[in-house]
Design a protein around this motif. Sequence first.
Motif, PDB file in Angstrom:
ATOM      1  N   ARG A  63       0.830  -1.216   0.000  1.00 59.82           N
ATOM      2  CA  ARG A  63       0.000   0.000   0.000  1.00 59.82           C
ATOM      3  C   ARG A  63       0.857   1.255   0.000  1.00 59.82           C
ATOM      4  NH1 ARG A  63      -2.860  -2.744   4.241  1.00 59.82           N
ATOM      5  NH2 ARG A  63      -2.000  -1.245   5.737  1.00 59.82           N
ATOM      6  N   SER A  76       4.277   1.498  -0.852  1.00 63.05           N
ATOM      7  CA  SER A  76       5.348   1.569  -1.845  1.00 63.05           C
ATOM      8  C   SER A  76       4.790   1.181  -3.217  1.00 63.05           C
ATOM      9  CB  SER A  76       6.486   0.614  -1.447  1.00 63.05           C
ATOM     10  OG  SER A  76       7.510   0.617  -2.415  1.00 63.05           O
ATOM     11  N   PRO A  77       4.439   2.143  -4.050  1.00 66.53           N
ATOM     12  CA  PRO A  77       3.715   1.844  -5.300  1.00 66.53           C
ATOM     13  C   PRO A  77       4.554   1.164  -6.369  1.00 66.53           C
ATOM     14  CG  PRO A  77       4.247   4.184  -5.168  1.00 66.53           C
ATOM     15  CD  PRO A  77       4.609   3.594  -3.835  1.00 66.53           C
ATOM     16  N   HIS A  78       5.872   1.065  -6.179  1.00 67.74           N
ATOM     17  CA  HIS A  78       6.717   0.477  -7.209  1.00 67.74           C
ATOM     18  C   HIS A  78       7.248  -0.907  -6.819  1.00 67.74           C
ATOM     19  CE1 HIS A  78       6.561   4.305  -9.245  1.00 67.74           C
ATOM     20  NE2 HIS A  78       7.005   4.918  -8.166  1.00 67.74           N
ATOM     21  N   VAL A  91      -3.805  -3.830  -7.319  1.00 66.37           N
ATOM     22  CA  VAL A  91      -2.433  -3.991  -6.846  1.00 66.37           C
ATOM     23  C   VAL A  91      -2.030  -5.456  -6.922  1.00 66.37           C
ATOM     24  CG1 VAL A  91      -0.909  -3.818  -4.829  1.00 66.37           C
ATOM     25  CG2 VAL A  91      -2.481  -1.946  -5.387  1.00 66.37           C
ATOM     26  N   ARG A 136       0.923  -6.244  -9.512  1.00 62.79           N
ATOM     27  CA  ARG A 136       2.249  -6.251  -8.884  1.00 62.79           C
ATOM     28  C   ARG A 136       2.609  -7.540  -8.159  1.00 62.79           C
ATOM     29  NH1 ARG A 136       3.297  -2.013  -5.076  1.00 62.79           N
ATOM     30  NH2 ARG A 136       1.187  -1.170  -4.943  1.00 62.79           N
TER      31      ARG A 136
END
Length: 525
Positions: A441, A443-445, A477, A481
């Motif tokens: 949540r 750290s978007p990368h 997400v 990811r």
Amino acid sequence: MNAEPATPSPAEDDSPAAPTRDAAASAATSAADRSNPADRLVTTEHSIDLPGGPLRYRAVTGTVVLREEPEGGEYGRASAYAEMFSVSYLARPADGADGTAADTASRPVVFAFNGGPGASTVWLHLGVLGPRRVVAGDAGSPVGPPWGLVDNPETLLRDADLVMVDAMTTGYSRPVPGAKHDRHHGFAADRDLIASFVVDWLTRHDRWSSPVHLAGESYGTTRAAAVAARLLERYWVAVAGIALISPVLDFGTLEFTAGNDRPFVHYLPTYAAIAHAHGKHEGRLLQDVVDEAEAFAEQEYPALLAAGLRLGPEQVAEAAARIGALIGVDPDWVERADLRVEHMAFLAELLRDQGLVTGRIDGRFTAPAGDRNAAQMETDPSIDQLAPAYTGALNQYLATELGYRDDVVYEIMAGRVHPWSYQDFEGRSVEVATDLSRLLRRSPHTRVLVSHGYHDAATPFHASEHVLAHLQIPREVAEQRIRVEYYEAGHMMYCHEPSRLALSEHLADLVRGAVGAWSERSDGV
């Protein structure tokens, strides 16, 4: 693999305070040296032939001293508290490249560790990641002595620099003289120690601009999720990727404790896969067997277990017959087990009529049973048949190719780490799904690769699937990811050659940032 002569450690991107090779490689150190701990590092130069040309790299091997600020209100200089052993592989510039500091700083770096707790990182190091790998064989064809190493053209060093670090009391990692091991033998202390090591390494090697990845196996995945969260929340280091190999993210999904039916449900698809490996589903595809077992485990089995004594005799017999057919054992045995098949019992029962026990780490392995009436397997044939090759190859490799020796035993598997403290989880299940959710949540990368072995009876794939499906993150997400992959092998799937090649490519996708590969993953959450 071509090894060039060892060079002194203070060279370019190595630790500026590193001693020379001769000092680092000495067989023993004096008591005076031990009372004043210092880094003991040795640097060697190597190359490996790849299809695109030679890959030249530097190996930095040995222990570094970690220091900490004292607790309390008054500030004092940092004092030594741990000597951490690692092997770092640093790629050298290709012929004709300028090899600038900027180029090096942008190269990904992967910190890898195994689990246990108590396992050194020899498994990932020589099994799949490093530029050299052990020839250990596979189920049905384990390799005997003398054990050796071969070049690993699929090494992740092609795409990232590698740091193989051993947790406290494993490998050559030890507390500083006069300190106690058990201070570090626990979830929180271990997490903080590894996070401190990562920060220390980035500083020593001027790599704060590098994309940081973590790769853990087994309890190492528990560690990886916790360390990744710790790095962000304590040091503001956002990892680019996490490889969770044979993961355990919530111990409650796989620990057989009174009143907890979850492990019986989550292990059943693994039992079915292992039964398939031993010919109990003749003529059927593994995937078909697994799909049927998962459907039963998710839809019918929980209700049967929840019913308990409310099931009538005919219902119990019918359920036992269904379970027995799926996992390849006598329905009467399942019925006597109250429909609840514990994994160590299953591994002893599956091939009892042949006088064999089945592997826990990898259910494809077998060995003769000592007591053919034993309720549980005596020992794990998969570990018994693989560990000697890793042990012999690692010790020979460190001493001869990497030029490092120490005056203590390299602890491949250290029982001394127990008891392992989980005091942070008193009264509840040990889990890091919360840490992983919070990290994704914030750290978007950060991207995650999850690798499961179908025949892994230590960390069953269905338990991991369940945890991943319940992460507290938006659906997009999870879809964008998190990548989930499966292999027709066990816990250390890299002992199976097709799985090793596949895993190597999946790990390369992770560090390359191959976004397309994530949208085309073989399965998801």
